[in-house]
Motif scaffolding. Structure first.
Motif, PDB file in Angstrom:
ATOM      1  N   PHE A  59       7.066  74.858   9.535  1.00 41.95           N
ATOM      2  CA  PHE A  59       7.250  75.720  10.718  1.00 41.95           C
ATOM      3  C   PHE A  59       8.700  75.873  11.153  1.00 41.95           C
ATOM      4  CE2 PHE A  59       2.743  74.622  11.249  1.00 41.95           C
ATOM      5  CZ  PHE A  59       2.246  75.912  11.341  1.00 41.95           C
ATOM      6  N   LYS A  60       9.591  75.266  10.436  1.00 37.76           N
ATOM      7  CA  LYS A  60      11.015  75.438  10.775  1.00 37.76           C
ATOM      8  C   LYS A  60      11.443  76.885  10.555  1.00 37.76           C
ATOM      9  CE  LYS A  60      13.154  70.875  10.351  1.00 37.76           C
ATOM     10  NZ  LYS A  60      13.916  69.930   9.491  1.00 37.76           N
ATOM     11  N   SER A 107       5.745  65.465   8.771  1.00 35.30           N
ATOM     12  CA  SER A 107       7.051  65.984   8.334  1.00 35.30           C
ATOM     13  C   SER A 107       6.892  67.266   7.522  1.00 35.30           C
ATOM     14  CB  SER A 107       7.808  64.921   7.539  1.00 35.30           C
ATOM     15  OG  SER A 107       7.071  64.612   6.368  1.00 35.30           O
ATOM     16  N   ALA A 108       5.837  67.262   6.691  1.00 34.65           N
ATOM     17  CA  ALA A 108       5.589  68.483   5.891  1.00 34.65           C
ATOM     18  C   ALA A 108       5.329  69.688   6.793  1.00 34.65           C
ATOM     19  CB  ALA A 108       4.384  68.271   4.969  1.00 34.65           C
TER      20      ALA A 108
END
Lengths: 450, 338
Positions: free
Chosen positions: A449-450, A443-444
């Motif tokens: 990279f979002k 999740s991190a």
């Protein structure tokens, strides 16, 4: 008829004059190049002569120059001769240039009368002054420059006497001092002088030849050895005499015997040595009876001892023909040579694998300093250790590191398997994403990279 | 041989001068051409006249024949002209009951032959002229016939109409003493021609010299003294026309023959007589040299490419070769051009 004859004579005189002019022009034409070349060579020779000869004679130089010029002139005349024109040819030249329609040729043949001599005569040529004057002017400039340029005569090295080897001078000094002090028997000095003369009388080119240097070295060593021997024997004899004189009553019989033996040995050495002490001193020592020293006049004995001491001192002060080594108490005159030979290796006196000192007695190896100044050893190059002490100064080919390890080889055994099947897992990529990362880590990364 | 005296030369010179004046009435404004034609005649040479149509070539020859009172025949050269048409043919005749060949002389048997447009005849016919021009005789069917004396061939040719022509072979060209180029007239001369002449009418010329007088003059020409130095100049000039013998001959393929040297000497003698001198000179040689040499030197391909002509090269040769044999030293320079 007489008028006709007069015109004939006038035209022929004119033709002679023109032919002389043409022939002179040919001579000057042929002279120009050799004159220029000779002037160039002559000026170079004058400059060289002025430089090399201290007693350069201008008188003889002028005479030689005159002879050379005359020779060139004659040779040029000989070369130009084949082009010379006769007066008949000149007559044709005149009639051609004056457009006389060959009247002169016809008149010469007796066919027509000689024409009247015109006031203005032209032979169809005129001097080409630039061509005529350039070579002599250039020659004069060259010769003038060679005469006027300030050139000082070089001191002739060939006339100066060649400096003879230093060892000979040292031996000569020894001979003079020993003869003056009357320390040594004259025969020895004469023989030594004769040997030096033999060496000196050979061709000067041979003075520094290998054989001559070796002979000089041997002579110096022999002389030094004899000097040492004489000095030692004189000192021993003098010491023995002193002990016997001063302590004759107090010393034991054994000691006295030993002193007498010492004195006798020294006397034997003095008599048998090549270099004998002065004949008067030796005679006195022979007449001396060491067992009855008490009977002698103490003053005379003292004088005898002084003479022996003085003789030993004289021997010690001798140069020894430059054979003395600094370690053997050498003199200051030898220091410069030693310094030169010991350049960069002052602490390497012993013979071994290190460089020699030059000369006939040098040791193995090359003389130090022949490849330039020796720098202090910084332990660079050809390092054998595993760890270089100064990697910044390492040389190509130096071994810098050795490592004892094995190649990383996958030794897992792989048996038969179907095509397309993969047994081993990959190490990166999607495998990491699927199998290695925790949900929180996934999740991190997604957030990042979002 | 005794050399010509000044009196003889003066008398002959007067005759020749009158010839010249008469010819100048025939052909206006061509004094130099007339001088050269007369020199050629006096040197017993054959002359090739080259020029455009209408410049007066034929008129000059016809005028000359009338002035000299000599028999003249004109042969118009055409491609179908046969050798026998000019030399003559044997004709079968019956005489005293016997048949035999009798030689019928052709138009060559005359004093002056005007060979008009000679380059239009076939080489076979042209070569029939060779023996006649050189040896002044004709041989037909093994029988030799002498031509009348004097005998001159004055040929003409057109330099531009080359279709259907046969260029003269070198051997035949060499037999012509002169090749004269007739140039166009200037405006003043043209004006004079227009004023004095009518189209189709010939100028009136009176006979001046008989054949016997001409023969005497021709004999006198041979007695004109040729100085050794002039002979030497001729020899050097002819030698210089050969490749490698001079700088000017760089573009010459074949130089002039010894016949050219003989022609130069004869022409120089003739001109000396025309000028009433007992000896030939350098100037005479220089005057006739272009006419003697221009058809005797053959230029190479480079000369054609560079646009050089025989006349130009001969001018260079005449400048290059000095009158006197020796060359000048470099310390002297030529102050007078020869």
């Amino acid at each position: 008829m007489s008028e006709e004859h007069s015109r004939d004579t006038q035209w022929r005189k004119l033709a002679s004059k023109v032919s002389s002019k043409i022939n002179l022009a040919w001579w000057l034409d042929k002279l120009s190049t050799p004159l220029l070349i000779t002037a160039l060579a002559g000026s170079c020779l004058i400059l060289i002569a002025r430089r090399e000869l201290s007693n350069f004679s201008w008188f003889y130089a002028s005479i030689i120059g005159l002879i050379v010029f005359l020779t060139i002139g004659i040779l040029s005349w000989w070369r130009a001769r084949r082009n010379f024109e006769s007066p008949d040819h000149a007559l044709v030249r005149i009639e051609a240039s004056m457009k006389l329609r060959n009247k002169l040729s016809a008149a010469k043949h007796g066919l027509t009368p000689w024409p009247d001599l015109p006031e203005a005569i032209q032979d169809g040529t005129r001097w080409r002054w630039s061509r005529l004057l350039s070579p002599p002017l250039a020659a004069l400039i060259l010769l003038g420059a060679s005469i006027l340029l300030p050139v000082s005569a070089r001191s002739d090295a060939g006339e100066l006497p060649m400096d003879e080897p230093q060892a000979w001078k040292d031996l000569e000094t020894d001979i003079e001092s020993l003869a003056e002090e009357q320390t040594v028997e004259k025969d020895y000095l004469d023989e030594l002088e004769e040997r030096i003369d033999q060496l000196r009388n050979q061709n000067q080119d041979q003075w520094y030849s290998h054989s001559s240097i070796e002979a000089t070295d041997a002579l110096s060593e022999m002389h030094q050895g004899e000097l040492d021997k004489l000095e030692r024997n004189l000192r021993r004899a003098e010491q023995a005499l002193e002990n016997l004189q001063e302590n004759s009553g107090e010393m034991s019989e054994t000691t006295r015997e030993r002193m007498l033996d010492v004195f006798n040995e020294a006397m034997q050495g003095l008599e048998q040595g090549k270099m004998k002490p002065d004949s008067q001193l030796l005679e006195k020592l022979r007449e001396l009876d060491p067992e009855n020293l008490g009977q002698l006049d103490p003053q005379q004995l003292e004088q005898l001892r002084e003479s022996m001491k003085q003789a030993a001192e004289n021997c010690a002060q001798c140069q020894g023909g430059s054979a003395k080594h600094p370690s053997q108490g050498g003199d200051a005159g030898q220091d410069w040579l030693d310094e030169l030979l010991n350049e960069g290796s002052a602490d390497q006196q012993s013979q071994g694998s290190e460089g020699g000192k030059g000369g006939p007695s040098r040791g193995p190896g090359s003389a130090p300093g022949v490849l330039g100044q020796v720098t202090p050893d910084v332990n660079s190059g050809n390092l054998e250790g595993l760890k270089s002490e100064d990697l910044s100064k390492s040389l190509p080919g130096d071994l810098l590191e050795l490592k004892d390890s094995e190649h990383d080889v996958d030794k897992a055994k792989i048996g038969l398997r179907a095509g397309g099947q993969v047994d081993s897992e990959s190490e990166g990529g999607s495998r990491v994403w699927k199998e290695s990362l925790l949900p929180s880590e996934k999740s991190a990364l997604k957030d990042f990279f979002k | 041989m005794e050399h010509a005296s000044e009196t003889e030369v003066t008398d002959a010179g007067k005759h020749v001068r009158s010839l010249s004046h008469a010819l100048q009435q025939v052909l206006f404004g061509q004094e130099e051409l007339i001088q050269l034609v007369l020199a050629g005649i006096l040197a017993r040479g054959h002359i090739l006249l080259e020029g455009l149509p209408g410049l007066g070539k034929t008129e000059l020859v016809k005028g000359l024949s009338r002035i000299l009172q000599m028999e003249t025949r004109r042969i118009q050269f055409t491609p179908d002209l046969l050798p026998g048409d000019i030399t003559g043919n044997p004709v079968l005749q019956e005489k005293d009951g016997k048949r035999q060949f009798v030689f019928q002389p052709g138009p060559l048997f005359t004093n002056i032959v005007l060979a008009d447009e000679i380059n239009r005849a076939s080489p076979k016919t042209q070569s029939a002229l060779l023996e006649a021009m050189q040896e002044r005789r004709v041989t037909v069917l093994g029988e030799t016939h002498q031509l009348p004396m004097p005998f001159f061939v004055l040929a003409t040719q057109n330099p531009i109409e080359l279709e259907g022509t046969y260029p003269l072979p070198e051997a035949q060209l060499d037999r012509f003493l002169f090749k004269l180029e007739i140039t166009r007239n200037d405006v003043d001369t043209l004006e004079r021609i227009v004023s004095d002449r009518d189209l189709g009418s010939e100028p009136e010329v009176n006979p001046i010299m008989e054949a016997s007088t001409l023969n005497d003059v021709l004999a006198l020409v041979r007695r004109i003294y040729l100085p050794d130095v002039v002979a030497n100049y001729i020899a050097r000039l002819v030698d210089a026309t050969h490749p490698g013998q001079s700088e000017s001959a760089g573009n010459i393929k074949f130089g002039a023959s010894p016949r050219a040297a003989l022609s130069l000497a004869a022409a120089a003698r003739a001109r000396a007589l025309m000028n009433e001198r007992t000896h030939a000179s350098f100037e005479d040689v220089k005057f006739v040299a272009p006419s003697v040499l221009r058809h005797r030197i053959i230029l190479d391909y480079n000369a054609r490419v560079e646009g050089l002509t025989s006349n130009g090269i001969i001018s260079l040769l005449l400048e290059e070769i000095p009158f006197q044999a020796g060359k000048n030293p470099r310390t002297l320079q030529q102050s007078v051009s020869s």
